[in-house]
Design a protein around this motif. Structure first.
Motif, PDB file in Angstrom:
ATOM      1  N   GLU A 141      42.466 -68.959 -33.217  1.00 48.58           N
ATOM      2  CA  GLU A 141      41.669 -68.617 -31.853  1.00 48.58           C
ATOM      3  C   GLU A 141      40.396 -69.062 -31.738  1.00 48.58           C
ATOM      4  O   GLU A 141      39.820 -69.418 -30.982  1.00 48.58           O
ATOM      5  CB  GLU A 141      42.197 -67.348 -31.217  1.00 48.58           C
ATOM      6  CG  GLU A 141      43.663 -67.588 -30.924  1.00 48.58           C
ATOM      7  CD  GLU A 141      44.074 -66.212 -30.016  1.00 48.58           C
ATOM      8  OE1 GLU A 141      44.566 -66.320 -28.902  1.00 48.58           O
ATOM      9  OE2 GLU A 141      43.599 -65.157 -30.377  1.00 48.58           O
ATOM     10  N   PRO A 159      54.879 -67.788 -26.246  1.00 44.60           N
ATOM     11  CA  PRO A 159      54.122 -66.615 -26.451  1.00 44.60           C
ATOM     12  C   PRO A 159      54.906 -65.170 -26.359  1.00 44.60           C
ATOM     13  O   PRO A 159      55.793 -65.068 -25.317  1.00 44.60           O
ATOM     14  CB  PRO A 159      52.921 -66.732 -25.270  1.00 44.60           C
ATOM     15  CG  PRO A 159      53.601 -67.591 -24.311  1.00 44.60           C
ATOM     16  CD  PRO A 159      54.656 -68.582 -25.083  1.00 44.60           C
ATOM     17  N   ASP A 215      48.177 -70.552 -23.133  1.00 43.86           N
ATOM     18  CA  ASP A 215      49.170 -70.294 -24.399  1.00 43.86           C
ATOM     19  C   ASP A 215      50.357 -70.602 -23.716  1.00 43.86           C
ATOM     20  O   ASP A 215      51.384 -69.833 -23.564  1.00 43.86           O
ATOM     21  CB  ASP A 215      49.285 -68.646 -24.785  1.00 43.86           C
ATOM     22  CG  ASP A 215      49.876 -68.474 -26.058  1.00 43.86           C
ATOM     23  OD1 ASP A 215      50.388 -69.506 -26.781  1.00 43.86           O
ATOM     24  OD2 ASP A 215      49.953 -67.515 -26.730  1.00 43.86           O
TER      25      ASP A 215
END
Ligand code: FAD
Ligand code: AMP
Length: 483
Positions: free
Chosen positions: A69, A425, A401
């Protein structure tokens, strides 16, 4: 004089410690024997799960996901980071601290529930006797009204790739690398291979997964498995299907590497790695556990034979967790451990083996419960399918996401939910909502009528349930019915 207990539990993994704690809560005088020693040679409770399984692997998955990330995704949010690096020893150290906290927590729970934690190796020598051999070789006999065996499992090794825990490692060794391997091989595209392969791929290793089967994740719903293959390949995992490892050779010299031989559809192949993870499954662990004279039966694969209530063929001897049939999952063992304890107290507890959730903690996560389309087709069941992609979820888009989907399957005649399959997710946590609904025999309509907070990822579950009956709001409805 041997020490007398109501219940002696062998093994303190999730199955054993849940059994022991529940026995303590129910007022049984309980002991739990554990032979695991940590890096400092101290007895630790928690078994595979806490020491070298579920928890440490998730610690590394979480660290490596944050790294990805920071490296790639923060910029999408407008967050500028100047230089992102990874300190592998610090990552491993943090993982060890999490493990230490949790294993210490089990010791505390034993004290709180008056369970005697006993360090050493337990062996069932009679239907009411366990011999404990301590690490210094001294022995002690315990007498028990009931014995619960929860000795767990160990990694399977294969002759073509013998583990030395340096260059060729099993899942335990793969949690201890002190630097990111440049080129990493993984044998086996099962849950453990994919999770550990993902950790090191995210940190920069070039990862090749060699899988003997031609099909990717054959136990998973085909549509979800196909999506998973696409996403994981895009993330850099080079997944070679139909690749059976036949041999390996370690290089000579200080910096070792390993050349792996495998066969695929094109013939014999060779490839060289800095490290190789063998992740070809686990086997029940019954070494030095049972005196044959007691007569506890094993099945042809070495699992202790039990009935649905985890009773062995020997009265008063029970077994649960990875050492018995069924999926090798911590939560399955936990529920079995609790069931056995409660049945000793004459409660009519049961485990619902039809609703054992499964999860692969890649990113996105892959999670499923109940039946998939292929299984229902084979059974000739008529069903409806509702699919909702995360790309249509406001919350998933807000979080950047949005890969994957929720797929919900309901009986065409009764609308009862028969299965749910998610890649996306927080799939594991989303799935749990459907598992609860299924435990209460909910219909897709029941889920559709339930109010879900907005904006949440859970709304994808709601919409998939609505879609099963052609009522989804945020996608075009293509109601699919199959039999
Ligand atoms: P174990 O956890 O194996 O515990 C058995 C214990 O018994 C051990 O501590 C052992 O030392 C002790 N023992 C054995 N024989 C004796 C003896 N004779 N005397 C005394 N003690 C003895 N499952 C999940 O559900 N979710 C996950 O995310 C997940 N991730 C995993 C990741 C990895 C890398 C691995 C390896 C496994 C993972 N698993 C996961 C599987 C999970 O760890 C096991 O299903 C679970 O630990 C089984 O619990 P158990 O209590 O049956 O056995
Ligand atoms: P699991 O049992 O889910 O942990 O997955 C283990 C995987 O390893 C299975 O998919 C097996 O097909 C695979 N496997 C076992 N032996 C070999 C081998 N020699 N070469 C490649 N893959 C293997």
């Amino acid at each position: 004089m041997s020490k007398q207990y109501d219940v002696v539990v062998i093994g303190s993994g999730p199955a054993g410690y849940h059994a022991a704690i529940r026995c303590g809560q129910l007022g049984f005088k309980t002991a739990c024997i554990e032979k695991w020693l940590n890096k400092e040679d101290k007895t630790v409770y928690g078994g595979t799960c806490l020491n070298v399984g579920c928890i440490p692997s998730k610690a590394l998955l979480d660290t490596s996901h944050k790294y990805v990330e920071a490296q790639h995704d923060f910029s999408v949010h407008g967050i500028k980071v100047s230089k992102v690096g990874i300190d592998v020893p610090a990552m491993i150290d943090r993982k060890d601290k999490v493990v230490k906290q949790l294993t210490g927590g089990v010791a505390g729970l034993f004290r709180a529930n008056k369970v005697d934690g006993i360090s050493g190796s337990g062996k069932v020598i009679a239907a009411d006797k366990v011999l404990v051999t301590a690490h210094d070789g001294s022995q002690e006999e315990l007498t028990a009204k009931h014995i619960i065996i929860a000795a767990g499992s160990v990694p399977i090794d294969i002759p073509p790739a013998p583990v030395d825990q340096e260059t060729i490692v099993d899942s335990t060794g793969a949690l201890e690398f002190q630097e990111v391997p440049k080129r990493l091989g993984v044998i086996g595209a099962g849950v453990i291979g994919l999770e550990l392969g993902s950790v090191w791929a995210r940190l920069g290793a070039e990862v090749v997964v060699l899988e003997a089967l031609d099909e990717f994740l054959p136990a998973v719903d085909k549509q979800i498995a196909k999506e998973a293959h696409k996403i994981l390949s895009k993330q850099g995992l080079d997944i070679k299907l139909g690749a059976r490892v036949t041999g390996s050779k370690l290089s000579k010299g200080a910096k070792k590497s390993v050349t792996v031989e495998y066969t695929d559809s094109e013939g014999e192949q060779k490839t060289t790695f800095d490290k190789l993870i063998v992740a070809v499954g686990r086997k029940p662990y019954t070494k030095d556990l049972l005196d044959p004279a007691v007569g506890v039966e094993l099945d042809e694969r070495g699992f202790i034979k039990v009935n649905d209530q985890c009773a062995t063929n020997v009265p008063n001897v029970y077994a649960c967790g990875d050492v018995v049939r069924g999926p090798m999952l911590a939560h399955k063992g936990m529920e079995e451990g609790i069931m056995v304890a409660e049945r000793l107290a004459d409660k009519k507890s049961q485990v619902n083996y039809d609703l054992v959730p499964s999860v692969i903690y890649t990113h996105p996560e892959i999670a499923w419960v109940g039946k998939n389309e292929e299984e229902l087709k084979a059974e000739g069941v008529d069903y409806n399918v509702g699919v909702f992609p995360f790309v249509a979820s406001g919350r998933a888009l807000a979080a950047n996401d949005s890969e994957g989907m929720v797929k919900l399957i309901a009986d065409a005649a009764t609308d009862r939910v028969l299965g749910c399959h998610i890649i996306g997710p927080s799939a594991a946590d989303l799935l749990q909502q459907v598992a609860i609904a299924m435990e209460f025999s909910a219909s897709a309509e029941d889920l559709g009528l339930t109010m879900f907070s907005h904006p949440t990822l859970s709304e994808a579950v709601h919409e998939a349930a609505l879609a099963a009956n052609g009522h989804a709001i945020h996608i075009g409805n293509r109601k699919r019915r199959a039999s």
